[in-house]
Design a protein around this motif. Sequence first.
Motif, mmCIF file in Angstrom:
data_model
loop_
_atom_site.group_PDB
_atom_site.id
_atom_site.type_symbol
_atom_site.label_atom_id
_atom_site.label_comp_id
_atom_site.label_asym_id
_atom_site.label_seq_id
_atom_site.Cartn_x
_atom_site.Cartn_y
_atom_site.Cartn_z
ATOM 1 N N MET B 1 0.839 -1.202 0.000
ATOM 2 C CA MET B 1 0.000 0.000 0.000
ATOM 3 C C MET B 1 0.880 1.261 0.000
ATOM 4 O O MET B 1 1.880 1.334 0.708
ATOM 5 C CB MET B 1 -0.885 0.011 1.258
ATOM 6 C CG MET B 1 -2.048 -0.961 1.189
ATOM 7 S SD MET B 1 -3.424 -0.257 0.232
ATOM 8 C CE MET B 1 -4.346 -1.751 -0.110
ATOM 9 N N ARG B 2 0.434 2.227 -0.769
ATOM 10 C CA ARG B 2 1.196 3.479 -0.847
ATOM 11 C C ARG B 2 0.242 4.668 -0.650
ATOM 12 O O ARG B 2 -0.751 4.779 -1.362
ATOM 13 C CB ARG B 2 1.878 3.558 -2.227
ATOM 14 C CG ARG B 2 2.926 4.651 -2.288
ATOM 15 C CD ARG B 2 3.485 4.772 -3.674
ATOM 16 N NE ARG B 2 4.385 3.681 -4.017
ATOM 17 C CZ ARG B 2 4.550 3.224 -5.249
ATOM 18 N NH1 ARG B 2 3.875 3.742 -6.257
ATOM 19 N NH2 ARG B 2 5.400 2.237 -5.483
ATOM 20 N N LYS B 88 -3.805 13.573 -8.312
ATOM 21 C CA LYS B 88 -3.510 12.894 -9.582
ATOM 22 C C LYS B 88 -2.797 11.558 -9.357
ATOM 23 O O LYS B 88 -2.929 10.635 -10.163
ATOM 24 C CB LYS B 88 -2.704 13.818 -10.494
ATOM 25 C CG LYS B 88 -3.592 14.913 -11.108
ATOM 26 C CD LYS B 88 -2.787 15.861 -11.980
ATOM 27 C CE LYS B 88 -3.695 16.965 -12.527
ATOM 28 N NZ LYS B 88 -2.897 18.114 -13.017
ATOM 29 N N LEU B 89 -2.058 11.449 -8.252
ATOM 30 C CA LEU B 89 -1.402 10.173 -7.913
ATOM 31 C C LEU B 89 -2.439 9.105 -7.571
ATOM 32 O O LEU B 89 -2.191 7.908 -7.712
ATOM 33 C CB LEU B 89 -0.449 10.355 -6.728
ATOM 34 C CG LEU B 89 0.793 11.205 -6.968
ATOM 35 C CD1 LEU B 89 1.568 11.385 -5.664
ATOM 36 C CD2 LEU B 89 1.686 10.581 -8.029
ATOM 37 N N LEU B 90 -3.603 9.559 -7.104
ATOM 38 C CA LEU B 90 -4.698 8.626 -6.820
ATOM 39 C C LEU B 90 -5.338 8.172 -8.125
ATOM 40 O O LEU B 90 -5.624 6.996 -8.325
ATOM 41 C CB LEU B 90 -5.770 9.297 -5.965
ATOM 42 C CG LEU B 90 -5.626 9.331 -4.452
ATOM 43 C CD1 LEU B 90 -6.947 9.749 -3.834
ATOM 44 C CD2 LEU B 90 -5.190 7.988 -3.901
ATOM 45 N N CYS B 95 -0.909 5.806 -6.153
ATOM 46 C CA CYS B 95 -1.132 5.713 -4.709
ATOM 47 C C CYS B 95 -2.514 5.120 -4.447
ATOM 48 O O CYS B 95 -3.407 5.189 -5.286
ATOM 49 C CB CYS B 95 -1.028 7.091 -4.055
ATOM 50 S SG CYS B 95 0.673 7.692 -3.967
ATOM 51 N N ASP B 96 -2.674 4.536 -3.245
ATOM 52 C CA ASP B 96 -3.930 3.855 -2.904
ATOM 53 C C ASP B 96 -4.871 4.718 -2.063
ATOM 54 O O ASP B 96 -6.052 4.408 -1.922
ATOM 55 C CB ASP B 96 -3.621 2.576 -2.125
ATOM 56 C CG ASP B 96 -2.719 1.653 -2.929
ATOM 57 O OD1 ASP B 96 -3.205 1.096 -3.915
ATOM 58 O OD2 ASP B 96 -1.520 1.541 -2.583
ATOM 59 N N PHE B 317 -9.128 2.208 5.144
ATOM 60 C CA PHE B 317 -10.058 2.688 4.119
ATOM 61 C C PHE B 317 -9.774 1.948 2.802
ATOM 62 O O PHE B 317 -10.682 1.422 2.148
ATOM 63 C CB PHE B 317 -9.825 4.202 3.978
ATOM 64 C CG PHE B 317 -10.896 5.002 3.302
ATOM 65 C CD1 PHE B 317 -11.838 4.437 2.455
ATOM 66 C CD2 PHE B 317 -10.966 6.389 3.508
ATOM 67 C CE1 PHE B 317 -12.820 5.213 1.834
ATOM 68 C CE2 PHE B 317 -11.933 7.169 2.896
ATOM 69 C CZ PHE B 317 -12.851 6.578 2.055
ATOM 70 N N ALA B 318 -8.488 1.856 2.453
ATOM 71 C CA ALA B 318 -8.105 1.216 1.190
ATOM 72 C C ALA B 318 -8.208 -0.309 1.279
ATOM 73 O O ALA B 318 -8.762 -0.963 0.394
ATOM 74 C CB ALA B 318 -6.684 1.632 0.814
#
Lengths: 342, 342
Positions: B1-2, B88-90, B95-96, B317-318
């Motif tokens: 996870m990131r 934007k990384l999401l 990213c998670d 959450f993720a």
Amino acid sequence: MRIAVDVMGTDYGPQEIILGAIEAVKKFDCEVVLVGAEAVVKEWLQKYGALDNKKIIIKNATQIIGMQEQPALAVRNKKDASIVVASKLLRSKECDALVSSGSTGAASVAAVICVGRIKGVERPAIATAIPNLKGKTTVVLDSGSIVDARPLNMVQSAIMGSVYAEKILHIAKPKVGLLNVGEEEGKGNEQALATYPLLKHTKEIAFIGNVEGRDIPTGKVDVVVCDGFVGNVVLKFAEGFAKSLLTMIKNAIVNGGLFAKLGGLLIKPAMAKLKKQMDPSEYGGALLLGIKAPFIICHGSSKAKAITNAIGVALDFARNNVVDIISEKITEAEKRNEELEQ
Amino acid sequence: MRIAVDVMGTDYGPQEIILGAIEAVKKFDCEVVLVGAEAVVKEWLQKYGALDNKKIIIKNATQIIGMQEQPALAVRNKKDASIVVASKLLRSKECDALVSSGSTGAASVAAVICVGRIKGVERPAIATAIPNLKGKTTVVLDSGSIVDARPLNMVQSAIMGSVYAEKILHIAKPKVGLLNVGEEEGKGNEQALATYPLLKHTKEIAFIGNVEGRDIPTGKVDVVVCDGFVGNVVLKFAEGFAKSLLTMIKNAIVNGGLFAKLGGLLIKPAMAKLKKQMDPSEYGGALLLGIKAPFIICHGSSKAKAITNAIGVALDFARNNVVDIISEKITEAEKRNEELEQ
């Protein structure tokens, strides 16, 4: 001065209300008219040794409006309900003010129907004073009478709340804030956005702009104006939250070991003093503003002390001509708005 | 996870956010991407001795959106703002989940524009968990995203808040209440009156009816549904009120004489424990629900510990597929409503 006291329909029964009224007669220079079932009132007056007190008058009323009844319907159907009979004593000027701790809804309806609104007031508002961090009180209104308030209602609340703060709480030039989600002028829901510019141009008040929820307990302003839905939720939350927090503190001390328990005993007197300062019954109930006579609504769970204090506030309300001053200011504001519109 | 962590635009500067992220990497099995001015981030990582940590990645972003900027405008104009770059990384799935403690408004707009809403969700809601008397937490939503909420928004909030309570707070069949001015079904403003029957027919939730302000701190229900205006006012009031009450208690003890002062010392450890239990930073920020990826919004005044906890919540959450479950339930409810309309 003669105060009508509705003794029926409360959580702890007529005895607490009657005891509070007896104390008020001793404490203040006034008469009281106890409105309720005559036999019951007489019985309690006898028990309290006050049956012969000339300053205490009994007015019989054979019906009661319960907390769960639909207010408008109940007031219309129960002509001999204590709150209806008490309200009529105001209309006929046999009494100068009224104190009730029965159903808030029924009291509000009876006030409008039997006593009437001040000319120009669209809807009466309930004003509640709560203790703040400055050791003074903050007036929050409307606290439950007008849900879905129109901007005009909010402006009239601001004017009436300011008169309350100035004339009864003796705050010179009370600062008024509009309860909102941010401090900036452009913030808020439709209601707040429409109300802000109107408050800005209301010369009868000292409007300082938006305030947020966190500003209510600090005493940043003296009068917080809001919709009745929001005011009701916040004030009931405050009640529940204060209780919960004190229970949590108590539990933390009780479960905190021997030293914590000893500490808890040592701080007891200081906490009792604070509790008194925070106690809603010290503040004498909420004011129903916008009615042609002084009208005080107490919590259904009021005990004697709360009633005594409420009668004290009712006397101030009547003696300081709050109704007349509100009437003047509402007319003033109305006239200016009409001129602006022309 | 990131986890993407927006380090800019907060009250105490990037150092607190960076420190919290370093702790999170130690505490949880995850990587973090620190989004902000590269030179500043590097400088702090070096100071904290974490520059060589392979689990900490830096993503440069040259712009910051301040707390006072108009969110929609700022997000559109500042393409290289940290919250925009992080969002934007999401979207690109680099990213998670995302944690931000900058402007709530800007984060909400960036979430909608750069990541997007879950299909069927009209407007995302902010869910805040607050400690209750039962020693658990109550989810309040919407707490500031949707002022002037439509009944549909409230129903969607109820569904999303229930998933949060069940999947992240591990409450089985969370009870949902509609915040109102009375318990009876016929009470309320227009919004509440229109929302009540819809909630009653929403099978995805366990709706128990109206709750009042006083029920929030007691834990009577697990999820409190309300309009964003009301939620924001109540939560900010709670913040200010708790602070004011604790200050009043402190003052009462300090001014209560020698015994009270000694008592105050003795209860200190118990009070510290309670303070930790009440501390918002223990709860890891608010969840922006209805967005296609996990999005956490922290208080602007968050310190390192709050950020570490927020990253923990972001991981839950993720990992618990909250976004997918919300998506399924929203689609389910939408389909049933369409069938009912036909």
